[in-house]
Design an enzyme around this catalytic site. Structure first.
Site, PDB file in Angstrom:
ATOM      1  CE  LYS A   1      53.531  20.445-101.392  1.00 20.32           C
ATOM      2  NZ  LYS A   1      52.557  19.910-101.740  1.00 20.32           N
TER       3      LYS A   1
ATOM      4  N   GLY B   1      33.184  19.632 -95.719  1.00 14.58           N
ATOM      5  CA  GLY B   1      34.276  20.685 -95.847  1.00 14.58           C
ATOM      6  C   GLY B   1      33.896  21.342 -97.208  1.00 14.58           C
TER       7      GLY B   1
ATOM      8  N   GLY C   1      35.046  24.315 -99.035  1.00 12.30           N
ATOM      9  CA  GLY C   1      35.797  25.220-100.031  1.00 12.30           C
ATOM     10  C   GLY C   1      35.814  24.974-101.741  1.00 12.30           C
TER      11      GLY C   1
ATOM     12  CB  VAL D   1      38.257  20.638-103.571  1.00 13.41           C
ATOM     13  CG1 VAL D   1      37.097  19.342-104.391  1.00 13.41           C
ATOM     14  CG2 VAL D   1      38.917  21.713-103.973  1.00 13.41           C
TER      15      VAL D   1
HETATM   16  P1  NAI Z   1      39.635  25.559 -98.284  1.00 20.22           P
HETATM   17  O1  NAI Z   1      40.784  25.496 -97.994  1.00 20.22           O
HETATM   18  O2  NAI Z   1      38.976  26.249 -99.223  1.00 20.22           O
HETATM   19  O3  NAI Z   1      38.200  25.044 -98.401  1.00 20.22           O
HETATM   20  C1  NAI Z   1      37.907  24.153 -96.707  1.00 20.22           C
HETATM   21  C2  NAI Z   1      36.983  23.944 -96.287  1.00 20.22           C
HETATM   22  O4  NAI Z   1      36.726  22.754 -94.928  1.00 20.22           O
HETATM   23  C3  NAI Z   1      36.412  24.881 -95.290  1.00 20.22           C
HETATM   24  O5  NAI Z   1      35.004  25.818 -95.960  1.00 20.22           O
HETATM   25  C4  NAI Z   1      37.238  24.643 -93.871  1.00 20.22           C
HETATM   26  O6  NAI Z   1      35.963  26.333 -93.779  1.00 20.22           O
HETATM   27  C5  NAI Z   1      36.134  23.753 -93.842  1.00 20.22           C
HETATM   28  N1  NAI Z   1      36.252  23.285 -93.237  1.00 20.22           N
HETATM   29  C6  NAI Z   1      37.864  23.472 -92.102  1.00 20.22           C
HETATM   30  N2  NAI Z   1      38.387  22.416 -91.122  1.00 20.22           N
HETATM   31  C7  NAI Z   1      36.863  22.091 -91.465  1.00 20.22           C
HETATM   32  C8  NAI Z   1      36.162  20.579 -90.343  1.00 20.22           C
HETATM   33  N3  NAI Z   1      37.504  20.281 -89.617  1.00 20.22           N
HETATM   34  N4  NAI Z   1      35.134  20.088 -90.859  1.00 20.22           N
HETATM   35  C9  NAI Z   1      34.789  20.467 -91.380  1.00 20.22           C
HETATM   36  N5  NAI Z   1      35.020  20.782 -92.539  1.00 20.22           N
HETATM   37  C10 NAI Z   1      36.193  22.007 -92.108  1.00 20.22           C
HETATM   38  O7  NAI Z   1      40.299  24.125 -99.029  1.00 20.22           O
HETATM   39  P2  NAI Z   1      40.142  23.336-100.586  1.00 20.22           P
HETATM   40  O8  NAI Z   1      40.754  23.784-101.828  1.00 20.22           O
HETATM   41  O9  NAI Z   1      38.523  23.014-101.235  1.00 20.22           O
HETATM   42  O10 NAI Z   1      40.994  21.708-100.144  1.00 20.22           O
HETATM   43  C11 NAI Z   1      40.026  20.774-100.122  1.00 20.22           C
HETATM   44  C12 NAI Z   1      40.649  19.909 -99.256  1.00 20.22           C
HETATM   45  O11 NAI Z   1      40.663  19.269-100.422  1.00 20.22           O
HETATM   46  C13 NAI Z   1      42.322  19.918 -98.564  1.00 20.22           C
HETATM   47  O12 NAI Z   1      42.033  18.682 -97.953  1.00 20.22           O
HETATM   48  C14 NAI Z   1      42.644  20.755 -99.412  1.00 20.22           C
HETATM   49  O13 NAI Z   1      44.553  20.188 -99.098  1.00 20.22           O
HETATM   50  C15 NAI Z   1      42.715  19.041-100.430  1.00 20.22           C
HETATM   51  N6  NAI Z   1      43.098  19.433-101.872  1.00 20.22           N
HETATM   52  C16 NAI Z   1      42.788  20.636-102.931  1.00 20.22           C
HETATM   53  C17 NAI Z   1      43.220  20.159-103.575  1.00 20.22           C
HETATM   54  C18 NAI Z   1      42.553  21.678-104.886  1.00 20.22           C
HETATM   55  O14 NAI Z   1      42.839  21.486-106.009  1.00 20.22           O
HETATM   56  N7  NAI Z   1      42.222  22.662-104.013  1.00 20.22           N
HETATM   57  C19 NAI Z   1      43.766  20.014-104.612  1.00 20.22           C
HETATM   58  C20 NAI Z   1      43.961  18.012-103.908  1.00 20.22           C
HETATM   59  C21 NAI Z   1      44.000  18.331-102.527  1.00 20.22           C
END
Ligand code: NAI
Length: 356
Positions: free
Chosen positions: A93, A189, A191, A193
């Site tokens: 990383k 969450g 987003g 995923v």
């Molecule tokens: P993203 O940024 O697209 O979505 C995150 C969502 O969580 C957003 O809609 C945000 O408003 C919401 N959020 C943030 N804090 C919050 C809280 N306290 N309570 C409720 N909702 C909250 O991120 P993504 O890509 O969907 O990733 C989600 C998780 O999965 C992260 O922890 C990321 O590290 C992990 N992850 C993602 C991967 C990917 O392919 N995108 C791969 C492996 C892990």
């Protein structure tokens, strides 16, 4: 306390080998470039299975010590994730100590490419927080050890969502001996995923409760899927069968674990356990915890296609194998009377501690 050196505002731990997050990392490289202002740290944790693949996080850390801690932890996490996903990859990383919005420049990214190239392929850089495909394109002008370019395999989130879905389905099958129809799932969450996961669960007939700090995201997905919107704090302790954390990590701690009513936890968020002891806390409450880095490895599997010889079909097979690995971890944790989290770590260590 770690000893510190120099300007107290830019503290750096001198005693890196005694750092709590130092875990026999093969290499930790500090890279600078005066012209572009690059200040980066690249950490290669273990390359027994292959080169360390991992994202470059661009973040204005409060201190150099925070940056060191982050890069050590993240690189180690990648080794475990790649090993459990059965990829011929190790863990690495990098972090760039800069504000991505105000300080990042193409010159800085090109300088990062030079630093990556110097490692001769032991580290393959990818996107992380603060980095974009355009940044990877700039890095690619200096090195071939880069993935996540704009002409690459694209957004990993559909793969991540699919892997979490398959594991969640298998966990429900194991615990309740049913498919997902009528199973009550809370997803926090929504987003890249979480949103995709909710849509898949809705198609499978699950009864859904969803929460996000962004009301608009929750309302849009609810209108599309028929899910019930709940409060962010409420989501964790809802009376459901499965809880899927898909926002930020660190949520499962002594306090929240006591309030959880779900019998299965399976979500995409990285680093869900606040401390290693929380894995045992979940086990003691009889909650089936699906280890985060096992179930969310789909994105890494997708990105790996750009880094190592791995065909689309090969990647698809590794994605479909994630629930089998989850089942292996489950059986072994039952046999050893150890938590799922501990058992996953053990299995990963068996796979990477010696050269395959
Ligand atoms: P993203 O940024 O697209 O979505 C995150 C969502 O969580 C957003 O809609 C945000 O408003 C919401 N959020 C943030 N804090 C919050 C809280 N306290 N309570 C409720 N909702 C909250 O991120 P993504 O890509 O969907 O990733 C989600 C998780 O999965 C992260 O922890 C990321 O590290 C992990 N992850 C993602 C991967 C990917 O392919 N995108 C791969 C492996 C892990």
């Amino acid at each position: 306390m770690l000893a510190t050196l120099g300007d107290p505002l830019r503290r750096l731990p001198v005693d890196i080998f005694a750092h709590p997050d130092f875990d026999a990392h093969e290499q930790v490289v500090f890279a600078t470039d005066e012209g572009s202002g690059l200040r980066a740290i690249i950490s290669v944790h273990n390359t027994n299975r292959g080169p360390g693949l991992g994202g470059c996080r661009i973040w204005p850390y409060d201190s150099e010590a925070d940056a060191v801690t982050d890069v050590l932890r993240l690189a180690r996490g990648m080794t475990y994730k790649a090993a459990l996903a059965g990829l011929d990859l190790g863990g690495g990383k990098s972090v760039i100590l800069a504000d991505a919005k105000t300080q990042k420049t193409p010159d800085m990214m090109r300088a990062m490419g030079v630093a990556v190239e110097r490692l001769g392929g032991r580290y393959i850089v990818a996107e992380d927080v603060g980095a974009t495909p355009a940044d990877m394109d700039a890095i690619a002008t200096q090195t071939t050890y880069v993935s996540g370019r704009s002409n690459g395999v694209g957004d990993p989130s559909p793969w991540t969502a699919e892997g979490v879905y398959l594991c969640l389905e298998r966990a429900v099958q194991h615990r309740r001996n049913t498919d997902l129809s009528g199973v009550r799932v809370a997803v926090k969450g929504l987003g890249a995923v979480g949103g995709k996961l909710v849509r898949k669960l809705a198609q499978a007939g699950a009864t859904l409760f969803i929460a996000d700090i962004r009301d608009d995201a929750a309302m849009t997905i609810a209108a599309e899927t028929g899910a019930t919107v709940v409060g962010v704090d409420e989501a964790t302790s809802l009376n459901v069968d499965v809880y899927a954390p898909c926002a930020l990590g660190g949520e499962l701690d002594a306090r929240t674990i006591d309030t959880i009513k779900a019998e299965i936890i399976c979500g995409a968020a990285n680093n869900q356990l606040a401390t290693p002891e929380d894995g045992a806390r979940l086990a003691a409450r009889g909650i089936l915890y699906c280890p985060d880095y096992l179930v969310n490895a789909g994105g890494l599997i997708s990105v790996a296609r750009e880094a190592i010889p791995l065909s689309d079909a090969g990647a698809e097979a590794k994605l479909r194998a994630l629930p089998d690995t989850l089942e292996t971890v489950g059986k072994r944790s039952d046999a050893d009377q150890a938590s799922m989290a501990e058992t996953a770590d053990l299995l990963a260590e068996e796979r990477f501690k010696s050269k395959p």
